[in-house]
Design a protein around this motif. Structure first.
Motif, PDB file in Angstrom:
ATOM      1  N   UNK A 724       0.835  -1.210   0.000  1.00  0.00           N
ATOM      2  CA  UNK A 724       0.000   0.000   0.000  1.00  0.00           C
ATOM      3  C   UNK A 724       0.868   1.259   0.000  1.00  0.00           C
ATOM      4  N   UNK A 725       1.970   1.211   0.728  1.00  0.00           N
ATOM      5  CA  UNK A 725       2.870   2.364   0.762  1.00  0.00           C
ATOM      6  C   UNK A 725       3.497   2.604  -0.610  1.00  0.00           C
ATOM      7  N   UNK A 726       3.864   1.520  -1.316  1.00  0.00           N
ATOM      8  CA  UNK A 726       4.435   1.663  -2.665  1.00  0.00           C
ATOM      9  C   UNK A 726       3.411   2.233  -3.635  1.00  0.00           C
ATOM     10  N   UNK A 727       2.181   1.754  -3.540  1.00  0.00           N
ATOM     11  CA  UNK A 727       1.126   2.275  -4.417  1.00  0.00           C
ATOM     12  C   UNK A 727       0.876   3.753  -4.157  1.00  0.00           C
ATOM     13  N   UNK A 728       0.890   4.121  -2.883  1.00  0.00           N
ATOM     14  CA  UNK A 728       0.685   5.531  -2.544  1.00  0.00           C
ATOM     15  C   UNK A 728       1.830   6.378  -3.072  1.00  0.00           C
ATOM     16  N   UNK A 729       3.066   5.897  -2.929  1.00  0.00           N
ATOM     17  CA  UNK A 729       4.227   6.645  -3.429  1.00  0.00           C
ATOM     18  C   UNK A 729       4.152   6.804  -4.947  1.00  0.00           C
ATOM     19  N   UNK A 730       3.723   5.755  -5.643  1.00  0.00           N
ATOM     20  CA  UNK A 730       3.591   5.844  -7.107  1.00  0.00           C
ATOM     21  C   UNK A 730       2.529   6.863  -7.500  1.00  0.00           C
ATOM     22  N   UNK A 731       1.414   6.840  -6.783  1.00  0.00           N
ATOM     23  CA  UNK A 731       0.338   7.793  -7.071  1.00  0.00           C
ATOM     24  C   UNK A 731       0.802   9.233  -6.836  1.00  0.00           C
ATOM     25  N   UNK A 732       1.488   9.451  -5.727  1.00  0.00           N
ATOM     26  CA  UNK A 732       1.972  10.800  -5.421  1.00  0.00           C
ATOM     27  C   UNK A 732       3.004  11.259  -6.448  1.00  0.00           C
ATOM     28  N   UNK A 733       3.822  10.321  -6.947  1.00  0.00           N
ATOM     29  CA  UNK A 733       4.786  10.680  -7.986  1.00  0.00           C
ATOM     30  C   UNK A 733       4.104  11.161  -9.250  1.00  0.00           C
ATOM     31  N   UNK A 734       3.013  10.497  -9.615  1.00  0.00           N
ATOM     32  CA  UNK A 734       2.266  10.926 -10.802  1.00  0.00           C
ATOM     33  C   UNK A 734       1.680  12.319 -10.610  1.00  0.00           C
ATOM     34  N   UNK A 735       1.121  12.568  -9.434  1.00  0.00           N
ATOM     35  CA  UNK A 735       0.514  13.883  -9.187  1.00  0.00           C
ATOM     36  C   UNK A 735       1.585  14.976  -9.092  1.00  0.00           C
ATOM     37  N   UNK A 736       2.768  14.616  -8.606  1.00  0.00           N
ATOM     38  CA  UNK A 736       3.859  15.586  -8.577  1.00  0.00           C
ATOM     39  C   UNK A 736       4.261  15.973  -9.996  1.00  0.00           C
ATOM     40  N   UNK A 737       4.255  14.998 -10.902  1.00  0.00           N
ATOM     41  CA  UNK A 737       4.551  15.297 -12.303  1.00  0.00           C
ATOM     42  C   UNK A 737       3.483  16.225 -12.887  1.00  0.00           C
ATOM     43  N   UNK A 738       2.214  15.953 -12.582  1.00  0.00           N
ATOM     44  CA  UNK A 738       1.136  16.833 -13.045  1.00  0.00           C
ATOM     45  C   UNK A 738       1.295  18.246 -12.497  1.00  0.00           C
ATOM     46  N   UNK A 739       1.780  18.325 -11.270  1.00  0.00           N
ATOM     47  CA  UNK A 739       1.993  19.648 -10.674  1.00  0.00           C
ATOM     48  C   UNK A 739       3.071  20.410 -11.421  1.00  0.00           C
ATOM     49  N   UNK A 740       4.155  19.715 -11.815  1.00  0.00           N
ATOM     50  CA  UNK A 740       5.242  20.378 -12.531  1.00  0.00           C
ATOM     51  C   UNK A 740       4.840  20.753 -13.958  1.00  0.00           C
ATOM     52  N   UNK A 741       3.840  20.102 -14.492  1.00  0.00           N
ATOM     53  CA  UNK A 741       3.382  20.413 -15.851  1.00  0.00           C
ATOM     54  C   UNK A 741       2.462  21.628 -15.904  1.00  0.00           C
TER      55      UNK A 741
END
Length: 802
Positions: A724-741
């Motif tokens: 669950x922690x890995x899935x959460x980290x992956x999800x947050x990484x995607x949203x961080x990319x969206x934030x930088x875009x």
């Protein structure tokens, strides 16, 4: 042989004048204080200058201070503090051994050094201490304890520890055998954390001759040796502890394991945050003692009891002991207490006291538990080698006092500790207390003010100190006057302009700001039966009533459901008051004052607008904004002005603030205006207009967002599986990319100041930057680099001042 005609021996030459040169005008204690601030190498060099300087530079208390200042990691005592220090400095052993052969000189006398030497080698076996005047009680009921003692006066309690395994197993020999290789924290006057393995500490105890010996005072012993917690239990009388709702990591230090030799002990202090405490003496080196004491019709006789003793001295709140100096910082309310060591106070100050000025005293024996109420001054002197355990606690009796002490400001903290001595006559009259004579404006000689510190007294000469001690001055009469340690009286000295969210937080507080807010919120949810009391404490510490009135005004204006009893208190997380309602979240921007709050809401609304404008995937995971605006207090009532971040709100009291923004910008309080504001604030830390707005306005921006379902991450962190922690980290990484875009909001060139230094000039202050190359930076980068440059200068200036 007839020697009647022999010439008299020549008078002994006084070395001091010649040996010290220009330093001869300084008292010996000042010279010693100067040496304590030098490095070990400088002290070694000074020892070679003259015979008298050699004597000063070879004092063991000096080398003890030098050693504790440079110590890193666990400490090992080498038989003397000079040898220990030289060992830490990696001096070869052959030179260390030679340093242990001191030279001796005649012709120099120092009363200061003699007294210190006496304190180092005196024993307390011959001291004639009586049983004291603190009541001893056995088999006391919780009701009797609450009615007669809790929050009122100290008491010695018997029979609370009869079933503890620690009563028989906590001896020096047994503890050393079990835990000799475990490290424990050491209490001493240095701010540095020092630890020693128990076997090394026991060795130190047996070898030392220190005037203020080190003693174990470890608040982490439960984590270091968890089995020690099984050897005792909290007495039923003290089971109520409001700090228990906090996690162990959030909870302030509250329990200590104590081991100390003869002459050691805690100097005069008031317990942190005005908490109450219980302390149980367990065992130690034994000696014969005869004791007889009585209570009511019941008489207990204990003859020739084999025991170890600890001597306690206590003063009620507001009576600062002779020789103790209280400092309260005006800026953040940080309290510092200058006090002689426990042994020095008993030897040098106690004999000067008249009988009516002496403290409340008692001798504590093994198995006895002493209760110290909130706000009481106390010091402890170990008459033998002792082992003890102590805990501080917050209950329904002292809860308001604890909240008061954690409230921003400084005057009330001085009054809580120094009583009438911290109050000038005008303040005393303003507090509507009993009439105090004009002599109240005079001062007690043991309370001083240093520059930006609370004025408790004016400095007086020693002759005046003697006069005051003898009771001849008005200030001493004021010191003797009974002080009302009453919460309503103490609250009257709060600074009404100070606010929990805006005022500096004292580093001396036992708990952080966010932990404080979370503590009150958890109490509010976890103890519904005590909400009347908790609300009083929250109104003191957080000004909760003010923010609740703002919340009610917002709810009424937007036709939201009125907050329930569970929702009256802001949640603990975050830097601003945040309220969780059934379907929405209301956030009131407070931290940093009005300007910071306006820019905070303005940039947040600009961010939401940008998400919607570009249809960012982030929009699906960011709470929907339901409303935003300004709530302000005018003519006795709260009023609301809706505001979506565009344009400038039309509020009369904001005219000073409005002059600094450009109304032609779509978001006048957007991200680039905020950056320019931060640059301006960094350039002018003492901006008078900003300070005035921060302290005087009754205007607060707010935002209402849709409430998300579920729990915050902090509540789930420890329950998540690895997957669950890995899935959460992956999800947050995607949203961080969206934030930088996301596209950066455009900057209005008019926002930039007309005159400014070049970017190269700003970067020139940064190490490693080659400014010989011509740089072409955008306006956005220029703002960033200049802000960082100014902040770096401010940090360097602060560190230099510190």
């Amino acid at each position: 042989m007839d020697n009647s005609e022999a010439p008299p021996p020549s008078a002994m030459r006084d070395r001091r004048s010649d040996a010290l040169g220009s330093l001869r005008v300084l008292p010996d204690e000042i010279i010693s204080a100067i040496l304590e601030n030098l490095t070990t190498r400088d002290v070694a060099r000074l020892a070679c200058l003259s015979s008298v300087m050699y004597i000063f530079c070879n004092e063991e208390p000096l080398w003890m201070d030098l050693c504790l200042r440079i110590c890193r990691g666990p400490l090992q005592y080498k038989g003397s503090w000079k040898k220990t220090t030289l060992h830490l400095e990696n001096v070869p052993d052959k030179y260390i051994e030679n340093s242990g052969r001191p030279m001796s000189f005649d012709g120099f006398n120092s009363l200061f050094l003699y007294r210190r030497l006496y304190r180092c080698y005196t024993t307390l076996d011959g001291f004639n201490f009586d049983g004291g005047n603190v009541e001893r009680k056995m088999d006391i009921s919780p009701g009797e304890f609450r009615h007669q003692y809790d929050g009122k006066k100290p008491v010695l309690l018997l029979g609370l520890t009869d079933s503890w395994p620690a009563r028989s197993s906590w001896t020096i020999d047994q503890l050393t055998a079990k835990y000799g290789d475990k490290s424990f924290r050491i209490s001493q006057r240095s701010t540095r954390k020092i630890s020693m393995e128990l076997k090394d500490y026991v060795s130190y105890m047996n070898l030392q001759h220190d005037e203020d010996p080190l003693y174990i005072f470890d608040d982490k012993f439960g984590e270091t040796v968890p089995s020690l917690l099984k050897d005792y239990s909290v007495p039923q009388l003290f089971n109520e502890d409001y700090f228990e709702v906090l996690d162990r990591e959030q909870r302030p230090p509250f329990r200590w394991f104590i081991v100390g030799p003869e002459r050691s002990g805690a100097s005069w202090h008031v317990d942190p945050a005005l908490t109450s405490a219980w302390n149980t003496l367990l065992c130690g080196r034994k000696r014969a003692l005869g004791l007889l004491f009585a209570h009511s019709a019941l008489v207990y006789g204990v003859l020739f009891r084999i025991a170890v003793e600890t001597r306690w001295a206590l003063y009620p709140p507001g009576r600062v002991p002779l020789g103790v100096t209280v400092h309260v910082n005006e800026e953040d309310g940080d309290v510092n207490i200058d006090t002689p060591s426990s042994l020095q106070w008993w030897l040098d100050f106690y004999p000067l006291l008249a009988d009516e000025d002496k403290p409340i005293e008692c001798t504590q024996l093994p198995g006895e538990t002493i209760f110290v109420p909130s706000g009481w001054w106390h010091c402890v002197l170990n008459l033998e080698t002792t082992i003890a355990v102590t805990q501080n606690f917050v209950n329904s009796v002292n809860f308001e006092y604890v909240c008061l002490d954690l409230t921003p400001g400084y005057h009330h903290k001085g009054v809580c500790r120094a009583g009438f001595l911290a109050i000038d006559k005008a303040s005393l009259d303003g507090a509507q207390t009993s009439c105090v004579s004009d002599e109240a404006e005079q001062s007690y000689p043991d309370l001083t003010r240093k520059e930006k510190r609370l004025k408790i007294k004016e400095h007086k000469e020693e002759s005046e100190c003697d006069k005051t001690t003898n009771g001849d001055s008005g200030s001493h009469d004021l010191w003797r006057q009974e002080f009302s340690y009453d919460i309503e009286f103490l609250v009257s000295f709060l600074d009404k302009d100070r606010d929990h969210y805006n005022s500096p937080w004292s580093l001396g507080n036992c708990i952080g700001q966010r932990e404080m807010r979370e503590w009150l919120y958890k109490l509010w949810i976890g103890k519904p039966g005590a909400r009347d009391l908790i609300w009083k404490g929250a109104c003191l510490a957080l000004n909760a009533e003010k923010w609740f009135h703002c919340l009610v005004a917002v709810c009424n204006f937007l036709n939201l459901t009125s907050p329930t009893a569970d929702e009256r208190l802001p949640v603990g997380t975050g830097s601003n008051p945040v309220y969780l309602l059934p379907d929405c979240v209301v956030k009131i921007f407070v931290e940093g004052g009005l300007e910071t709050s306006m820019y905070g809401l303005g940039t947040e609304l600009q961010f939401y607008s940008l998400l919607h404008k570009v249809s960012s995937p982030l929009e699906c995971f960011v709470p929907e904004v339901l409303a935003s605006g300004i709530v302000y207090f005018e003519k006795g009532s709260h009023k609301i002005v809706p505001w979506n971040g565009k344009g400038v709100p039309k509020i009369n009291n904001m005219s000073t603030l409005m002059s600094a923004v450009r109304e032609e910008d779509e978001f006048p309080f957007g991200v680039w205006s905020k950056n320019m504001f931060e640059l301006s604030r960094a350039n002018m830390l003492s901006n008078e207009s900003a300070n005035a707005i921060t302290g005087s306005t009754k205007i607060w921006p707010f935002i209402v967002t849709k409430r998300c379902k579920g729990k915050i991450f902090a509540e789930l962190r420890d329950t998540l599986s690895w997957e669950e922690a890995l899935n959460l980290a992956s999800f947050l990484g995607e949203q961080l990319q969206n934030l930088h875009l996301l596209p950066c909001p455009p900057i209005n060139k008019c926002t930039l100041p007309e005159t400014h230094h070049s970017t190269e000039g700003a970067l020139a202050n940064w190490d490693g930057v080659d400014t010989s190359v011509k740089l072409d930076y955008s306006a956005e980068t220029e703002i960033l680099t200049k802000t960082l440059s100014v902040k770096k200068k401010n940090v360097k200036a602060s560190l230099t001042t510190w």
